[in-house]
Design a protein around this motif. Structure first.
Motif, PDB file in Angstrom:
ATOM      1  N   MET A 150       0.808  -1.012   0.006  1.00 43.57           N
ATOM      2  CA  MET A 150      -0.088   0.054  -0.057  1.00 43.57           C
ATOM      3  C   MET A 150       0.938   1.374  -0.158  1.00 43.57           C
ATOM      4  SD  MET A 150      -2.968  -0.849   2.631  1.00 43.57           S
ATOM      5  CE  MET A 150      -2.248  -2.466   3.646  1.00 43.57           C
ATOM      6  N   ASN A 151       0.301   2.240  -0.796  1.00 40.75           N
ATOM      7  CA  ASN A 151       0.986   3.575  -0.518  1.00 40.75           C
ATOM      8  C   ASN A 151       0.857   4.135   0.861  1.00 40.75           C
ATOM      9  OD1 ASN A 151       2.393   3.611  -3.027  1.00 40.75           O
ATOM     10  ND2 ASN A 151       0.376   4.119  -4.059  1.00 40.75           N
ATOM     11  N   ASP A 152       1.248   5.237   1.045  1.00 42.86           N
ATOM     12  CA  ASP A 152       0.923   6.090   2.229  1.00 42.86           C
ATOM     13  C   ASP A 152      -0.315   6.481   2.483  1.00 42.86           C
ATOM     14  OD1 ASP A 152       3.794   5.318   3.261  1.00 42.86           O
ATOM     15  OD2 ASP A 152       4.196   7.377   2.837  1.00 42.86           O
ATOM     16  N   ASN A 153      -1.068   6.668   1.391  1.00 43.69           N
ATOM     17  CA  ASN A 153      -2.494   7.187   1.343  1.00 43.69           C
ATOM     18  C   ASN A 153      -3.479   6.381   0.849  1.00 43.69           C
ATOM     19  OD1 ASN A 153      -1.704   7.217  -1.296  1.00 43.69           O
ATOM     20  ND2 ASN A 153      -2.473   8.902  -1.975  1.00 43.69           N
ATOM     21  N   GLU A 154      -3.303   5.172   1.097  1.00 42.71           N
ATOM     22  CA  GLU A 154      -4.184   3.935   0.661  1.00 42.71           C
ATOM     23  C   GLU A 154      -4.297   3.002   1.929  1.00 42.71           C
ATOM     24  OE1 GLU A 154      -3.057   3.116  -4.021  1.00 42.71           O
ATOM     25  OE2 GLU A 154      -1.802   2.259  -2.432  1.00 42.71           O
ATOM     26  N   ALA A 155      -5.557   2.408   1.874  1.00 43.38           N
ATOM     27  CA  ALA A 155      -6.187   1.564   2.610  1.00 43.38           C
ATOM     28  C   ALA A 155      -6.936   0.514   1.634  1.00 43.38           C
ATOM     29  CB  ALA A 155      -6.956   1.808   3.692  1.00 43.38           C
ATOM     30  N   ILE A 156      -7.104  -0.945   2.062  1.00 45.60           N
ATOM     31  CA  ILE A 156      -7.835  -1.958   1.262  1.00 45.60           C
ATOM     32  C   ILE A 156      -9.134  -2.273   1.831  1.00 45.60           C
ATOM     33  CG2 ILE A 156      -7.440  -4.036   0.341  1.00 45.60           C
ATOM     34  CD1 ILE A 156      -4.349  -3.699   0.602  1.00 45.60           C
ATOM     35  N   VAL A 157     -10.194  -2.178   0.995  1.00 44.93           N
ATOM     36  CA  VAL A 157     -11.429  -2.702   1.634  1.00 44.93           C
ATOM     37  C   VAL A 157     -11.275  -4.074   0.939  1.00 44.93           C
ATOM     38  CG1 VAL A 157     -14.008  -2.548   1.416  1.00 44.93           C
ATOM     39  CG2 VAL A 157     -12.367  -0.416   1.503  1.00 44.93           C
ATOM     40  N   ILE A 158     -11.793  -5.360   1.624  1.00 40.96           N
ATOM     41  CA  ILE A 158     -11.940  -6.630   1.547  1.00 40.96           C
ATOM     42  C   ILE A 158     -13.355  -6.855   1.549  1.00 40.96           C
ATOM     43  CG2 ILE A 158     -11.353  -8.923   1.950  1.00 40.96           C
ATOM     44  CD1 ILE A 158      -8.737  -7.839   2.917  1.00 40.96           C
ATOM     45  N   SER A 159     -14.203  -6.997   0.605  1.00 39.98           N
ATOM     46  CA  SER A 159     -15.896  -7.244   0.723  1.00 39.98           C
ATOM     47  C   SER A 159     -16.048  -8.674   0.410  1.00 39.98           C
ATOM     48  CB  SER A 159     -16.405  -6.162  -0.146  1.00 39.98           C
ATOM     49  OG  SER A 159     -16.146  -4.819   0.163  1.00 39.98           O
ATOM     50  N   GLY A 160     -17.128  -9.035   1.099  1.00 39.28           N
ATOM     51  CA  GLY A 160     -17.471 -10.476   0.772  1.00 39.28           C
ATOM     52  C   GLY A 160     -16.944 -11.619   1.006  1.00 39.28           C
ATOM     53  N   ALA A 161     -15.979 -11.514   1.994  1.00 41.90           N
ATOM     54  CA  ALA A 161     -15.234 -12.443   2.497  1.00 41.90           C
ATOM     55  C   ALA A 161     -15.817 -13.083   3.418  1.00 41.90           C
ATOM     56  CB  ALA A 161     -13.920 -11.915   3.185  1.00 41.90           C
ATOM     57  N   GLU A 162     -15.518 -14.413   3.632  1.00 41.83           N
ATOM     58  CA  GLU A 162     -16.226 -15.267   4.660  1.00 41.83           C
ATOM     59  C   GLU A 162     -15.297 -16.034   5.511  1.00 41.83           C
ATOM     60  OE1 GLU A 162     -19.227 -18.101   3.337  1.00 41.83           O
ATOM     61  OE2 GLU A 162     -19.796 -16.726   1.704  1.00 41.83           O
ATOM     62  N   GLU A 163     -15.781 -16.045   6.926  1.00 44.80           N
ATOM     63  CA  GLU A 163     -14.716 -16.554   7.902  1.00 44.80           C
ATOM     64  C   GLU A 163     -15.361 -17.957   8.046  1.00 44.80           C
ATOM     65  OE1 GLU A 163     -15.447 -13.467  10.849  1.00 44.80           O
ATOM     66  OE2 GLU A 163     -13.268 -12.975  10.648  1.00 44.80           O
ATOM     67  N   TYR A 164     -14.229 -18.918   8.131  1.00 42.86           N
ATOM     68  CA  TYR A 164     -14.469 -20.304   8.014  1.00 42.86           C
ATOM     69  C   TYR A 164     -14.087 -21.032   9.609  1.00 42.86           C
ATOM     70  CZ  TYR A 164     -15.685 -20.210   3.462  1.00 42.86           C
ATOM     71  OH  TYR A 164     -16.457 -19.849   2.180  1.00 42.86           O
ATOM     72  N   SER A 165     -13.305 -20.270  10.247  1.00 39.91           N
ATOM     73  CA  SER A 165     -12.899 -20.646  11.300  1.00 39.91           C
ATOM     74  C   SER A 165     -12.757 -19.881  12.556  1.00 39.91           C
ATOM     75  CB  SER A 165     -11.317 -21.173  11.380  1.00 39.91           C
ATOM     76  OG  SER A 165     -10.474 -20.116  10.810  1.00 39.91           O
ATOM     77  N   LEU A 166     -12.902 -20.311  13.724  1.00 41.86           N
ATOM     78  CA  LEU A 166     -12.642 -19.579  15.030  1.00 41.86           C
ATOM     79  C   LEU A 166     -11.292 -19.675  15.560  1.00 41.86           C
ATOM     80  CD1 LEU A 166     -15.965 -20.823  16.649  1.00 41.86           C
ATOM     81  CD2 LEU A 166     -15.551 -18.612  15.359  1.00 41.86           C
ATOM     82  N   HIS A 167     -10.719 -18.344  16.205  1.00 38.54           N
ATOM     83  CA  HIS A 167      -9.489 -18.529  16.735  1.00 38.54           C
ATOM     84  C   HIS A 167      -9.131 -17.734  17.916  1.00 38.54           C
ATOM     85  CE1 HIS A 167      -9.788 -14.677  14.712  1.00 38.54           C
ATOM     86  NE2 HIS A 167      -8.640 -14.257  15.562  1.00 38.54           N
ATOM     87  N   THR A 168      -8.132 -18.007  18.672  1.00 37.45           N
ATOM     88  CA  THR A 168      -7.867 -17.077  19.831  1.00 37.45           C
ATOM     89  C   THR A 168      -6.534 -16.882  19.757  1.00 37.45           C
ATOM     90  OG1 THR A 168      -7.734 -17.202  22.042  1.00 37.45           O
ATOM     91  CG2 THR A 168      -7.044 -19.442  21.167  1.00 37.45           C
ATOM     92  N   GLY A 169      -6.200 -15.678  20.397  1.00 34.65           N
ATOM     93  CA  GLY A 169      -4.565 -15.400  20.383  1.00 34.65           C
ATOM     94  C   GLY A 169      -4.356 -14.748  19.303  1.00 34.65           C
ATOM     95  N   TYR A 170      -3.185 -13.954  19.190  1.00 36.82           N
ATOM     96  CA  TYR A 170      -2.653 -13.056  18.035  1.00 36.82           C
ATOM     97  C   TYR A 170      -1.093 -13.465  17.618  1.00 36.82           C
ATOM     98  CZ  TYR A 170      -1.676  -8.598  15.837  1.00 36.82           C
ATOM     99  OH  TYR A 170      -1.263  -7.746  14.947  1.00 36.82           O
ATOM    100  N   SER A 171      -0.943 -13.126  16.388  1.00 34.71           N
ATOM    101  CA  SER A 171       0.470 -13.175  16.186  1.00 34.71           C
ATOM    102  C   SER A 171       1.235 -14.800  16.376  1.00 34.71           C
ATOM    103  CB  SER A 171       1.384 -12.120  16.721  1.00 34.71           C
ATOM    104  OG  SER A 171       2.745 -12.066  16.145  1.00 34.71           O
ATOM    105  N   LYS A 172       2.034 -14.704  17.151  1.00 32.41           N
ATOM    106  CA  LYS A 172       2.834 -15.976  17.584  1.00 32.41           C
ATOM    107  C   LYS A 172       1.903 -16.753  18.376  1.00 32.41           C
ATOM    108  CE  LYS A 172       7.391 -14.102  17.262  1.00 32.41           C
ATOM    109  NZ  LYS A 172       8.622 -13.821  17.846  1.00 32.41           N
ATOM    110  N   ASN A 173       0.871 -16.296  19.112  1.00 32.15           N
ATOM    111  CA  ASN A 173      -0.001 -17.075  19.972  1.00 32.15           C
ATOM    112  C   ASN A 173      -1.549 -17.495  19.243  1.00 32.15           C
ATOM    113  OD1 ASN A 173       1.854 -16.854  22.175  1.00 32.15           O
ATOM    114  ND2 ASN A 173       1.050 -14.760  22.637  1.00 32.15           N
ATOM    115  N   LEU A 174      -1.429 -17.057  17.832  1.00 30.82           N
ATOM    116  CA  LEU A 174      -2.845 -17.574  17.354  1.00 30.82           C
ATOM    117  C   LEU A 174      -2.844 -18.954  17.216  1.00 30.82           C
ATOM    118  CD1 LEU A 174      -5.096 -16.096  15.351  1.00 30.82           C
ATOM    119  CD2 LEU A 174      -3.470 -16.597  13.438  1.00 30.82           C
ATOM    120  N   GLN A 175      -4.199 -19.401  17.641  1.00 26.65           N
ATOM    121  CA  GLN A 175      -4.641 -20.877  17.556  1.00 26.65           C
ATOM    122  C   GLN A 175      -5.885 -21.145  16.954  1.00 26.65           C
ATOM    123  OE1 GLN A 175      -4.161 -22.175  21.485  1.00 26.65           O
ATOM    124  NE2 GLN A 175      -1.962 -22.547  21.501  1.00 26.65           N
TER     125      GLN A 175
END
Length: 101
Positions: free
Chosen positions: A8-33
């Motif tokens: 991304m450029n410094d003046n950009e963000a990305i919109v992701i539409s229509g995605a579906e989540e298929y799993s449940l998780h806990t944690g973040y980064s190295k602790n993601l499960q």
């Protein structure tokens, strides 16, 4: 997000539409499960906005993050991400590593 688009450029963000989540998780980064499968009634199609922040961890000149240019870049990035046509009132915001040092 690098899997979905170029850097991304410094003046950009990305919109992701229509995605579906298929799993449940806990944690973040190295602790993601993985904790289980999600049903369509749990999530369904979602929209997400992705933005990047400047990384300063390990930077020998950590005071650079307080320069006017860097602060303006981060504020502009947040503005672009939070003020787009797909924003729903009261929608949750996930900021990744912003504010985590």
């Amino acid at each position: 997000t690098i899997h979905l688009c170029d850097v991304m450029n410094d003046n950009e963000a990305i919109v992701i539409s229509g995605a579906e989540e298929y799993s449940l998780h806990t944690g973040y980064s190295k602790n993601l499960q993985f904790v289980g499968n999600a049903s369509k009634t749990d999530f369904g199609a979602v929209s997400r906005v992705a933005m990047d922040a400047t990384r300063f961890r390990g930077d020998s000149n950590h005071m650079r993050q307080y320069s006017e240019a860097v602060i303006l870049r981060e504020l502009n990035k947040a503005f672009v991400a939070f003020h787009h046509e797909h924003t729903a009132p009261g929608a949750p915001i996930a900021t990744g590593n912003w504010g985590r040092g």
